[in-house]
Write a protein that holds these residues in place. Sequence first.
Motif, PDB file in Angstrom:
ATOM      1  N   VAL A 104       0.849  -1.182   0.000  1.00 41.58           N
ATOM      2  CA  VAL A 104       0.000   0.000   0.000  1.00 41.58           C
ATOM      3  C   VAL A 104       0.884   1.231   0.000  1.00 41.58           C
ATOM      4  N   GLN A 152      -5.529   8.311   4.537  1.00 42.93           N
ATOM      5  CA  GLN A 152      -4.972   7.732   3.311  1.00 42.93           C
ATOM      6  C   GLN A 152      -3.851   8.597   2.739  1.00 42.93           C
ATOM      7  N   HIS A 163      -1.778  -1.992   5.813  1.00 38.41           N
ATOM      8  CA  HIS A 163      -2.770  -3.043   5.565  1.00 38.41           C
ATOM      9  C   HIS A 163      -3.912  -2.957   6.578  1.00 38.41           C
ATOM     10  N   ALA A 166      -6.251  -0.284   5.513  1.00 39.66           N
ATOM     11  CA  ALA A 166      -7.129  -0.701   4.423  1.00 39.66           C
ATOM     12  C   ALA A 166      -8.290  -1.540   4.964  1.00 39.66           C
ATOM     13  N   THR A 169     -10.773   0.695   6.819  1.00 41.06           N
ATOM     14  CA  THR A 169     -11.593   1.433   5.855  1.00 41.06           C
ATOM     15  C   THR A 169     -12.647   0.516   5.250  1.00 41.06           C
ATOM     16  N   LEU A 199     -10.976  -3.337  -0.903  1.00 41.05           N
ATOM     17  CA  LEU A 199     -10.054  -3.065   0.196  1.00 41.05           C
ATOM     18  C   LEU A 199      -9.642  -4.330   0.936  1.00 41.05           C
ATOM     19  N   VAL A 202      -6.670  -5.446  -0.847  1.00 37.14           N
ATOM     20  CA  VAL A 202      -5.539  -4.590  -0.508  1.00 37.14           C
ATOM     21  C   VAL A 202      -4.975  -4.980   0.852  1.00 37.14           C
TER      22      VAL A 202
END
Length: 412
Positions: A104, A152, A163, A166, A169, A199, A202
């Motif tokens: 990320v 972000q 991570h 992510a 979120t 996400l 991700v």
Amino acid sequence: MNDPSPLAARRRMIGYAQQDAAREAGVDRRTWGRWERGEATPYAYQLPRLAAVLKISVEELDVLLSRASGSDPRPAPTPAAPSLDDLDTAVADWAGLSPTTEPVRALWITEQDLAMAGQALATFRQFDHTYGARQNAGQVADYIERQLHELQQRPAASSEIAHQRALLTAEFCELAGYQAVDNGEPEKARTYYRRALHLTSVAGDRPYGAYLTAVNLGHLALHCGQPETALRWASAARSAAGTAASPLTRAAIAAVVARANARLQREDEATKLILEAEKLLDRGDADEPAWIRYFTHPYLADEAAHCLHDLGRPPAARGQLVDALHGVGPDRVRRRAIDAALLATTWVASGDLDQACAAGTEAVEYAARTGSGRCVARVTDVLDALRPHADHPAVHELLEFTEAVLPAALTG
């Protein structure tokens, strides 16, 4: 010399140096400078104080900030929500790909930042359970677009924290999608769920992606009257998760596969899956992810009750609903309203109007305490089923009570 920044021009007009204005606004001078250069925007909670410092209204401030960033002060048009076919593609892509190992983008955030956001998520979830989505859906959406967006943009201490961010979120987007369903906005729900599903890749969290696909997207498809789609998605999630997912996660997924089979009148398969979910629930332990710990035997009883209702077995559904209502906490007001409404429906199907009205009254009482559109819709369904018996005393009393405390259910 004319300053190119409208915000800076306003500051100078009232006689403030940049450092003085920042101090009055309660922010660092560098933050103020970024606002003037259009590199960042204040949070919503900062706007009233900032407007007071500049001696203008919040609306006038919004125009200045928009000019500083070079954007139109009017809200941008909302992107078209994905269709169920779009989501079908997203699910297929997710199921066919391995978790991403791509790092990320670097951020400077810490575990403490994530812990604070996690506390906010827990608070939003509790409000949602108790009061329904209408009370705080806007705040959740604003938190996602402002606070999480800001996280972000900042560097992070490690790839692991990136991570975790992510995943956090994704959990916020899951909640926002669930609230959109509760508010009768399936298009918005699809947008949030698709974002959350991306996400999870991700974050490299396959089990959570499976949970989203089965429980959130599967229930959404059922809500939209597409049990075949729900079955396909939940089955894909069940296969992709395998035994790597925790017992509670696998139990929740199995319950949705059962719901889809029951809607399609496949009773043997639905029964087998509910029994499988019960066994998995018994294997849950303290290592379960936080986002699945809510799924207990009372929640499974709710899923089983819906299966039995769809299969046309009201007495059996009632037995499960009694367990669900007795086991769920008093703070889960929306869940209690929905289950009480379903209980009333089973009594209507069995021809016992007095019992139906007793359960219906309980459903109205709970629904009146929330801002849940789904609760209102469920109560409306009960009342519609009872209207042919409006001359029955208990039905008449229920209709009068609803008109007094939940009139929206009479016009829904």
